[in-house]
Design a protein around this motif. Structure first.
Motif, PDB file in Angstrom:
ATOM      1  N   ASN A  72       0.810  -1.219   0.000  1.00  0.00           N
ATOM      2  CA  ASN A  72       0.000   0.000   0.000  1.00  0.00           C
ATOM      3  C   ASN A  72       0.843   1.269   0.000  1.00  0.00           C
ATOM      4  O   ASN A  72       0.422   2.289  -0.541  1.00  0.00           O
ATOM      5  N   ARG A  73       2.042   1.223   0.577  1.00  0.00           N
ATOM      6  CA  ARG A  73       2.928   2.400   0.602  1.00  0.00           C
ATOM      7  C   ARG A  73       3.601   2.661  -0.739  1.00  0.00           C
ATOM      8  O   ARG A  73       3.892   3.802  -1.076  1.00  0.00           O
ATOM      9  N   ILE A  74       3.902   1.594  -1.504  1.00  0.00           N
ATOM     10  CA  ILE A  74       4.686   1.780  -2.736  1.00  0.00           C
ATOM     11  C   ILE A  74       3.900   1.482  -4.012  1.00  0.00           C
ATOM     12  O   ILE A  74       4.458   1.514  -5.098  1.00  0.00           O
ATOM     13  N   ARG A  75       2.621   1.239  -3.904  1.00  0.00           N
ATOM     14  CA  ARG A  75       1.817   0.862  -5.074  1.00  0.00           C
ATOM     15  C   ARG A  75       1.865   1.914  -6.175  1.00  0.00           C
ATOM     16  O   ARG A  75       1.758   1.595  -7.338  1.00  0.00           O
ATOM     17  N   HIS A  76       2.053   3.182  -5.839  1.00  0.00           N
ATOM     18  CA  HIS A  76       2.078   4.268  -6.825  1.00  0.00           C
ATOM     19  C   HIS A  76       3.401   4.370  -7.580  1.00  0.00           C
ATOM     20  O   HIS A  76       3.493   5.058  -8.586  1.00  0.00           O
ATOM     21  N   LEU A  77       4.443   3.714  -7.106  1.00  0.00           N
ATOM     22  CA  LEU A  77       5.767   3.830  -7.733  1.00  0.00           C
ATOM     23  C   LEU A  77       5.821   3.085  -9.061  1.00  0.00           C
ATOM     24  O   LEU A  77       5.172   2.058  -9.229  1.00  0.00           O
ATOM     25  N   ARG A  78       6.596   3.612  -9.966  1.00  0.00           N
ATOM     26  CA  ARG A  78       6.843   2.965 -11.258  1.00  0.00           C
ATOM     27  C   ARG A  78       8.353   2.873 -11.430  1.00  0.00           C
ATOM     28  O   ARG A  78       8.968   3.680 -12.128  1.00  0.00           O
ATOM     29  N   PRO A  79       8.993   1.885 -10.774  1.00  0.00           N
ATOM     30  CA  PRO A  79      10.453   1.822 -10.798  1.00  0.00           C
ATOM     31  C   PRO A  79      10.995   1.514 -12.197  1.00  0.00           C
ATOM     32  O   PRO A  79      10.361   0.823 -12.987  1.00  0.00           O
ATOM     33  N   THR A  80      12.164   2.072 -12.465  1.00  0.00           N
ATOM     34  CA  THR A  80      12.846   1.789 -13.727  1.00  0.00           C
ATOM     35  C   THR A  80      13.848   0.652 -13.553  1.00  0.00           C
ATOM     36  O   THR A  80      14.219   0.002 -14.520  1.00  0.00           O
ATOM     37  N   ARG A  81      14.279   0.425 -12.315  1.00  0.00           N
ATOM     38  CA  ARG A  81      15.215  -0.668 -12.016  1.00  0.00           C
ATOM     39  C   ARG A  81      14.892  -1.224 -10.630  1.00  0.00           C
ATOM     40  O   ARG A  81      14.558  -0.472  -9.726  1.00  0.00           O
ATOM     41  N   ILE A  82      15.082  -2.522 -10.475  1.00  0.00           N
ATOM     42  CA  ILE A  82      14.919  -3.165  -9.171  1.00  0.00           C
ATOM     43  C   ILE A  82      16.128  -4.059  -8.948  1.00  0.00           C
ATOM     44  O   ILE A  82      16.477  -4.877  -9.799  1.00  0.00           O
ATOM     45  N   PHE A  83      16.784  -3.892  -7.822  1.00  0.00           N
ATOM     46  CA  PHE A  83      17.929  -4.706  -7.454  1.00  0.00           C
ATOM     47  C   PHE A  83      17.565  -5.491  -6.202  1.00  0.00           C
ATOM     48  O   PHE A  83      16.961  -4.945  -5.282  1.00  0.00           O
ATOM     49  N   VAL A  84      17.943  -6.752  -6.152  1.00  0.00           N
ATOM     50  CA  VAL A  84      17.664  -7.589  -4.989  1.00  0.00           C
ATOM     51  C   VAL A  84      18.937  -8.314  -4.577  1.00  0.00           C
ATOM     52  O   VAL A  84      19.836  -8.520  -5.391  1.00  0.00           O
ATOM     53  N   SER A  85      19.007  -8.698  -3.327  1.00  0.00           N
ATOM     54  CA  SER A  85      20.136  -9.501  -2.875  1.00  0.00           C
ATOM     55  C   SER A  85      19.726 -10.970  -2.945  1.00  0.00           C
ATOM     56  O   SER A  85      18.532 -11.290  -2.899  1.00  0.00           O
ATOM     57  N   PRO A  86      20.690 -11.847  -3.044  1.00  0.00           N
ATOM     58  CA  PRO A  86      20.360 -13.287  -3.130  1.00  0.00           C
ATOM     59  C   PRO A  86      19.786 -13.828  -1.835  1.00  0.00           C
ATOM     60  O   PRO A  86      19.898 -13.288  -0.808  1.00  0.00           O
TER      61      PRO A  86
END
Length: 86
Positions: A72-86
């Protein structure tokens, strides 16, 4: 779970000790950006003693509530990149 938002741009910092590192004096950033850092929600392992932890645990009941809150806090975001850790 933690959510932190940082704006990175060429605007002068109110506090000079909070400057972006890794660039030369006078070097401009290509585009302003907002960086969101999110730490995972609570897993079953977070709620257990060290000796009872398992590989690849599911979220705890609190973790599911935290994840729903985050959606609900980030639903409005439209990220261009997403990085995750393993």
């Amino acid at each position: 779970m933690y959510l932190m938002s940082v704006r990175v741009d060429d605007a002068p910092a109110a506090d000079p000790s909070t400057t972006v590192t890794g660039r030369l004096p006078g070097e401009r950033l290509p585009d302003p950006m907002e960086l969101y850092i999110i730490r995972h929600a609570e897993s079953e392992n977070n709620a257990r003693p060290q000796e009872e932890r398992t590989d690849d645990p599911s979220l705890s009941a609190l973790g599911y509530r935290q994840a729903e809150y985050l959606v609900n806090r980030i639903r409005h975001l439209r990220p261009t990149r997403i990085f995750v850790s393993p």
